[in-house]
Design a protein around this motif. Structure first.
Motif, PDB file in Angstrom:
ATOM      1  N   GLU A   1       0.808  -1.213   0.000  1.00  0.00           N
ATOM      2  CA  GLU A   1       0.000   0.000   0.000  1.00  0.00           C
ATOM      3  C   GLU A   1       0.846   1.270   0.000  1.00  0.00           C
ATOM      4  N   THR A   2       2.045   1.187   0.579  1.00  0.00           N
ATOM      5  CA  THR A   2       2.871   2.374   0.742  1.00  0.00           C
ATOM      6  C   THR A   2       4.324   2.077   0.370  1.00  0.00           C
ATOM      7  N   ILE A   3       4.913   2.985  -0.404  1.00  0.00           N
ATOM      8  CA  ILE A   3       6.330   2.891  -0.763  1.00  0.00           C
ATOM      9  C   ILE A   3       7.061   4.067  -0.126  1.00  0.00           C
ATOM     10  N   ILE A   4       8.196   3.765   0.471  1.00  0.00           N
ATOM     11  CA  ILE A   4       9.089   4.796   1.007  1.00  0.00           C
ATOM     12  C   ILE A   4      10.386   4.730   0.206  1.00  0.00           C
ATOM     13  N   LEU A   5      10.951   5.869  -0.085  1.00  0.00           N
ATOM     14  CA  LEU A   5      12.232   5.903  -0.791  1.00  0.00           C
ATOM     15  C   LEU A   5      12.998   7.140  -0.371  1.00  0.00           C
ATOM     16  N   GLU A   6      14.301   7.076  -0.575  1.00  0.00           N
ATOM     17  CA  GLU A   6      15.165   8.208  -0.312  1.00  0.00           C
ATOM     18  C   GLU A   6      15.795   8.644  -1.628  1.00  0.00           C
ATOM     19  N   VAL A   7      15.938   9.948  -1.762  1.00  0.00           N
ATOM     20  CA  VAL A   7      16.517  10.503  -2.975  1.00  0.00           C
ATOM     21  C   VAL A   7      17.381  11.705  -2.592  1.00  0.00           C
ATOM     22  N   ARG A   8      18.458  11.895  -3.349  1.00  0.00           N
ATOM     23  CA  ARG A   8      19.313  13.065  -3.104  1.00  0.00           C
ATOM     24  C   ARG A   8      18.491  14.342  -3.299  1.00  0.00           C
TER      25      ARG A   8
ATOM     26  N   PHE B   1       4.263   9.918  -9.990  1.00  0.00           N
ATOM     27  CA  PHE B   1       3.561   8.735  -9.508  1.00  0.00           C
ATOM     28  C   PHE B   1       2.868   9.012  -8.174  1.00  0.00           C
ATOM     29  N   GLY B   2       2.710  10.287  -7.858  1.00  0.00           N
ATOM     30  CA  GLY B   2       2.027  10.660  -6.626  1.00  0.00           C
ATOM     31  C   GLY B   2       2.938  10.785  -5.423  1.00  0.00           C
ATOM     32  N   GLY B   3       4.239  10.713  -5.622  1.00  0.00           N
ATOM     33  CA  GLY B   3       5.184  10.799  -4.516  1.00  0.00           C
ATOM     34  C   GLY B   3       5.179  12.160  -3.862  1.00  0.00           C
ATOM     35  N   LYS B   4       5.337  12.153  -2.548  1.00  0.00           N
ATOM     36  CA  LYS B   4       5.391  13.391  -1.773  1.00  0.00           C
ATOM     37  C   LYS B   4       6.585  13.337  -0.816  1.00  0.00           C
TER      38      LYS B   4
ATOM     39  N   GLY C   1      19.312  13.865   2.176  1.00  0.00           N
ATOM     40  CA  GLY C   1      18.384  13.015   1.451  1.00  0.00           C
ATOM     41  C   GLY C   1      16.962  13.432   1.753  1.00  0.00           C
ATOM     42  N   LEU C   2      16.100  13.277   0.771  1.00  0.00           N
ATOM     43  CA  LEU C   2      14.676  13.507   0.969  1.00  0.00           C
ATOM     44  C   LEU C   2      13.990  12.159   1.072  1.00  0.00           C
ATOM     45  N   VAL C   3      13.118  12.012   2.045  1.00  0.00           N
ATOM     46  CA  VAL C   3      12.302  10.809   2.165  1.00  0.00           C
ATOM     47  C   VAL C   3      10.984  11.107   1.473  1.00  0.00           C
ATOM     48  N   MET C   4      10.612  10.218   0.555  1.00  0.00           N
ATOM     49  CA  MET C   4       9.354  10.385  -0.175  1.00  0.00           C
ATOM     50  C   MET C   4       8.455   9.185   0.102  1.00  0.00           C
ATOM     51  N   ILE C   5       7.167   9.420  -0.016  1.00  0.00           N
ATOM     52  CA  ILE C   5       6.179   8.365   0.156  1.00  0.00           C
ATOM     53  C   ILE C   5       5.280   8.343  -1.078  1.00  0.00           C
ATOM     54  N   ILE C   6       4.933   7.132  -1.498  1.00  0.00           N
ATOM     55  CA  ILE C   6       3.990   6.943  -2.605  1.00  0.00           C
ATOM     56  C   ILE C   6       2.913   5.994  -2.107  1.00  0.00           C
ATOM     57  N   GLU C   7       1.661   6.420  -2.220  1.00  0.00           N
ATOM     58  CA  GLU C   7       0.531   5.560  -1.875  1.00  0.00           C
ATOM     59  C   GLU C   7       0.205   4.728  -3.119  1.00  0.00           C
TER      60      GLU C   7
END
Length: 150
Positions: free
Chosen positions: A98-105, A118-121, A135-141
């Motif tokens: 249901e939820t994706i977490i990722l880190e990006v520069r 893709f709806g990431g915030k 790093g930025l932590v992003m979430i995608i539902e």
């Protein structure tokens, strides 16, 4: 063609990581993820017998964490990354994610824009997450949109 990685792919994945990111998770780590970690999956994009992109993630219950995602430079901006991402999102959905977490520069505006498409915030900043940068932590539902490849 997108398929699950096999052990023989790991040398090429490591080479691509070093080429694109100037560092790699390393062969031993990748092998452990592929062979020993039941929560981890690695998918490769293969064209003419050559791996040109890949995505790895760990999924526990309804949550997934993207480990790495790349497309080799000569093949960027051709929709391959979007194709890989959509494919993997469908895999995740089928596995109950249901939820994706990722880190990006923080400086990687291209990737941030890609994930936002893709709806990431962005939900928070991690100071010095990378050796030289925040790093930025992003979430995608995952279930908010239909990611079926058309």
């Amino acid at each position: 063609m997108i398929r699950q990685a096999i052990e023989a792919d790991l040398f090429e994945i490591e080479r691509l990581e070093k080429k694109i990111f100037n560092e790699s998770l390393g062969f031993a780590f990748l092998k452990q993820e592929l062979v020993d970690n039941p929560f981890s999956k690695i998918f490769v994009y293969e064209q003419d017998g050559k791996i040109i992109g890949y995505m790895s993630y760990r999924q526990i219950d309804s949550n997934a964490d993207i480990m790495n995602f790349l497309v080799d430079e000569p093949y960027q901006n051709q929709g391959i990354g979007k194709e890989i991402f959509k494919f993997v999102l469908e895999e995740m959905k089928n596995d109950g994610c249901e939820t994706i977490i990722l880190e990006v520069r923080k400086s990687n505006q291209r990737a941030i824009y890609f994930y936002e498409s893709f709806g990431g915030k962005v939900i928070r900043t991690i100071p010095n997450y990378y050796k030289d940068e925040d790093g930025l932590v992003m979430i995608i539902e995952v279930n908010k949109n239909d990611y079926t490849i058309s």
